[in-house]
Structure formats: structure tokens, C-alpha cells
Design an enzyme around this catalytic site. Structure first.
Site, PDB file in Angstrom:
ATOM      1  N   PRO A 104      45.185  55.948  -9.931  1.00 38.41           N
ATOM      2  CA  PRO A 104      45.216  56.717  -8.680  1.00 38.41           C
ATOM      3  C   PRO A 104      45.570  58.176  -8.926  1.00 38.41           C
ATOM      4  O   PRO A 104      46.481  58.491  -9.693  1.00 38.41           O
ATOM      5  CB  PRO A 104      46.294  56.002  -7.862  1.00 38.41           C
ATOM      6  CG  PRO A 104      46.217  54.590  -8.333  1.00 38.41           C
ATOM      7  CD  PRO A 104      45.919  54.683  -9.812  1.00 38.41           C
ATOM      8  N   CYS A 105      44.818  59.050  -8.239  1.00 37.19           N
ATOM      9  CA  CYS A 105      44.897  60.466  -8.576  1.00 37.19           C
ATOM     10  C   CYS A 105      45.501  61.324  -7.474  1.00 37.19           C
ATOM     11  O   CYS A 105      45.526  62.539  -7.596  1.00 37.19           O
ATOM     12  CB  CYS A 105      43.489  60.980  -8.886  1.00 37.19           C
ATOM     13  SG  CYS A 105      42.339  60.796  -7.494  1.00 37.19           S
ATOM     14  N   GLN A 106      45.988  60.711  -6.384  1.00 34.67           N
ATOM     15  CA  GLN A 106      46.456  61.536  -5.267  1.00 34.67           C
ATOM     16  C   GLN A 106      47.567  62.491  -5.682  1.00 34.67           C
ATOM     17  O   GLN A 106      47.697  63.591  -5.143  1.00 34.67           O
ATOM     18  CB  GLN A 106      46.932  60.651  -4.115  1.00 34.67           C
ATOM     19  CG  GLN A 106      45.811  59.904  -3.414  1.00 34.67           C
ATOM     20  CD  GLN A 106      45.531  58.564  -4.060  1.00 34.67           C
ATOM     21  OE1 GLN A 106      45.939  58.306  -5.186  1.00 34.67           O
ATOM     22  NE2 GLN A 106      44.829  57.702  -3.343  1.00 34.67           N
TER      23      GLN A 106
END
Length: 390
Positions: A104-106
Site C-alpha cells: 500500500p502506497c498511501q
């Protein structure tokens, strides 16, 4: 067939590029990869993945997965609740050829940025579980995908350092623009690629430019397509859509019909040119995000119809095959589409990986760990935008 494990898999955009014959554009490619395991914490994404790949999937946070090597060398993964109750177990072959995934890159993304990308956002540390899995499974090759900001963060360098310690030859990390690889969408993603069986590199651009018109050709008939999902706009929204020309945006609305323009836009004469934007037929789309069904979120209006693009059209811009099946609510499916790596971009990387697997070098030393700071200074983290390097 080469065995593949997909971590943080989502709906399986990366796996699609590795596993599907992508049709007439790539007739020479015979699928040579099979997914033996997918892990994602979203149950709808895992259901989508299993529907399309007949593969074993675990819907759980990766930190809740218990790993064990069996006496015969196979790998067992157990999904647990509070690390105590085993809900499901999956056993995969001893030999895993490729591990892929996009943690996940948030925490790294521009949209999620607060002060800087190195804040202690827990999502920024999930890459460690990816590297741990690479260490346990010892694949010949691994591929990690993330937002471009990863390559300007300290975590990006840490990933390279850890992979180097595990004995991987590391390709020069790059940001690839999907529109330069046959994807009808401008979408930039960072990739880190490592090999234990000899040198490997990320693919060079194909410069095969595809457009929205190309993507929307030969779509399934709406009456037979469960992804032909339309919003029911209010009369005011429909009136606004009708004002905006092909390639236009909220500024066209402000100029032509200030009487139906939201006050907040009238009070902000500058800003994004993509809000309430209409796509061009003969250009790639801009990045498809998870709320593409809301024109107020970006350039998501159909080129000549007075509506936002449908889920099927968004999936086509992402280059999912037309027979790819998504499961979940409308919002969940939109999230799966918007978060995916375009399969055609994944396919281009898969061809390089497949070539290396076909011609392995069993004894090969590692290279010097790429230094992201130096690569950035030299302008080597981005590919040239066109044939002329501009």
C-alpha cells in the site's frame, strides 16, 4: 510453468500481465506463469483474484499470516485471527520463481502527503513484510511496484539495501509511464526489480501510443455487461456536463455558465485543470483513480456522452481484458480498478522476467546497490517522455 506469488495483490493487475494472453496485440506471448498464492487484506479483491486465476488467496493483513516450511520443502501459509485462531491454510510448492507485489502506497503518495514522505506512517513499513517474504521464499526474481515518491524516500533506499543483502542483482529502479508501453493512460509508477539468476533490467519504452478511442473499441454490449454501471446524475449535474467540450474542464463551465457553476469554483479561478474534465478521444486518458465515476474528482467525463465513464470503460483504460470478472460492490470494484497496475505494463515487464528465467545464470554475483540520491541527481529515475528525450 513458472510459479508466481502476488503480495498486496488487489484484483490482480500485475498477475494479469504475467498470466493472460492479452489478445491480438501480443500474439507471440504464451502465458508461462501460474499464480500459486495471493495475499491481500480486502476480501472482495481476493474473491476477484480467485475468480480470474483459480488461485489460492488469503484475505488478511499480511502481518497476520503465519509462515512455515514443511519437511518436504513446501511452504504453508496460515490466515489467523489475532495470531491464534487459524482460519485458512494454503500450501504452495517449494519452488517459487517470482514474487510480485505493490505494498500500500498511501503513505508515500502525493495525495497522502502531509509534511514529508518519511513520516512514521505505518503503511510506509509494509514493504518490510514483502522483503521478509522474498527472504523466506527465495524466488529467482522479485518485482515491487509503488508510487514514484517511493524512490525519493529513505524507505526506497532501505528496500534496495535489504534486497542487495539477500543476494539479488538489482535493476536500475525507474518510474515507468504506462502510456509509453501501450497503455491508453498516463500513469506513472515506480518499480524495483531484482534477480538471483543473472542481470536483469526494466523494459525500455515501446512508444506504442494508444488512445481512449482504442480502449473503448469493441467493448461488450452494455445490455450484457455487468460493469456498464452508470450514475444517475441530478438535472443540474447533467446540465453542467453538457457545457463542457471534448478536452474541456471546469473553466469552460465557469466561462460559459457561471450561473450553474459551484460557488467554490467561481471563488477559485486557478487550480487543477482536470476537475470536471472531459477526456479526449485521440489521446491517452489521465490517471484512473478509485473515484473515476465522480467527474468532480478529475478528468472522467466520456469524450462525447454527457456522463462519467463506466466501470467497464475505466477497466479498459487500465487494459484489463474485457472478460475479466470483478466482484464486490460498485465502490469496491472501482477501488480494485483504480488501484491496479495496468496489465499491459505488467506484461512488458513480464517479458523481460520470462527471458531471464529462460536463460538463467546459476552462479552470478550481485551488483553495487543502486543509490537513489545519485540516480536522482543524474536524472535517471525517470524515463524519457518521448523518442527525442523531451
Amino acid at each position: 510453468m513458472y510459479n508466481l506469488v502476488d503480495l498486496f495483490s488487489g484484483a490482480g493487475g500485475i498477475t494479469t500481465g504475467f498470466s493472460f494472453d492479452l489478445g491480438a496485440n501480443y500474439p507471440e506471448f504464451t502465458p508461462s506463469f501460474r499464480s500459486v498464492l495471493a495475499i491481500d487484506n480486502n476480501k472482495d479483491s481476493i474473491q476477484t483474484y480467485e475468480t480470474n486465476f483459480a488461485s489460492n488467496g488469503l484475505a488478511a493483513n499480511i502481518e497476520q499470516i503465519i509462515y512455515k516450511t514443511l519437511p518436504d520443502g513446501r511452504h504453508r501459509f496460515s490466515e489467523t485471527a489475532e495470531n491464534v485462531i487459524v482460519r485458512r491454510q494454503i500450501t504452495i510448492p517449494q519452488k517459487v520463481h517470482v514474487v510480485v507485489g505493490g505494498p500500500p502506497c498511501q503513505g508515500f503518495s502525493q495525495l497522502g502527503r502531509m509534511n514529508n514522505w518519511d513520516r512514521e506512517d505505518p503503511r510506509n513499513l509494509l514493504w518490510q513484510y514483502f522483503i521478509q517474504m522474498v527472504k523466506r521464499l527465495e524466488p529467482d526474481i522479485f518485482l515491487m511496484e509503488n508510487v514514484p515518491q517511493l524512490l525519493t524516500s529513505k524507505q526506497g533506499q532501505e528496500i534496495l539495501n535489504e534486497a542487495h543483502k539477500l543476494g539479488y542483482f538489482l535493476a536500475q529502479p525507474k518510474v515507468l509511464d504506462a502510456s509509453l508501453y501501450g497503455v491508453p493512460q498516463k500513469r506513472k509508477r515506480a518499480f524495483i526489480l531484482g534477480s538471483r539468476i543473472g542481470p536483469i533490467e526494466l523494459p525500455e519504452p515501446t512508444f506504442e501510443m494508444r488512445t481512449v478511442r482504442d480502449a473503448f473499441a469493441n467493448l461488450p454490449e452494455p445490455s450484457n455487461d455487468p460493469l456498464f454501471i452508470l450514475r444517475n446524475p441530478r438535472p443540474m449535474s447533467l446540465e453542467r456536463y453538457q457545457v463542457i467540450p471534448e478536452g474541456g474542464n471546469r473553466f469552460d463551465l465557469m466561462k460559459a455558465r457561471p450561473d450553474i457553476t459551484p460557488r467554490c469554483w467561481l471563488e477559485k479561478p486557478t487550480g487543477s485543470t482536470d476537475v470536471m474534465g472531459r477526456l479526449w478521444w485521440d489521446k491517452p486518458s489521465l490517471t484512473i483513480r478509485t473515484e473515476f465515476f465522480k467527474p468532480e474528482k478529475g478528468r472522467y467525463l466520456h469524450p462525447n456522452q454527457h456522463r462519467p465513464i463506466t466501470h467497464r470503460e475505466a477497466a479498459a483504460l487500465q487494459t484489463f481484458p474485457h472478460d475479466f470478472e470483478f466482484t464486490g460492490s460498485k465502490i469496491e470494484i472501482a477501488r480494485q480498478i483504480g488501484n491496479a497496475v495496468p496489465p499491459v505494463l505488467s506484461f512488458q515487464i513480464a517479458t523481460n522476467i520470462h527471458a531471464r528465467l529462460q536463460d538463467p545464470l546459476p552462479v552470478y554475483g550481485v551488483n553495487k546497490t543502486p543509490n537513489l540520491v545519485e540516480l536522482k541527481k543524474k536524472g535517471l529515475l525517470r524515463l524519457n517522455r518521448n523518442r527525442n528525450g523531451r
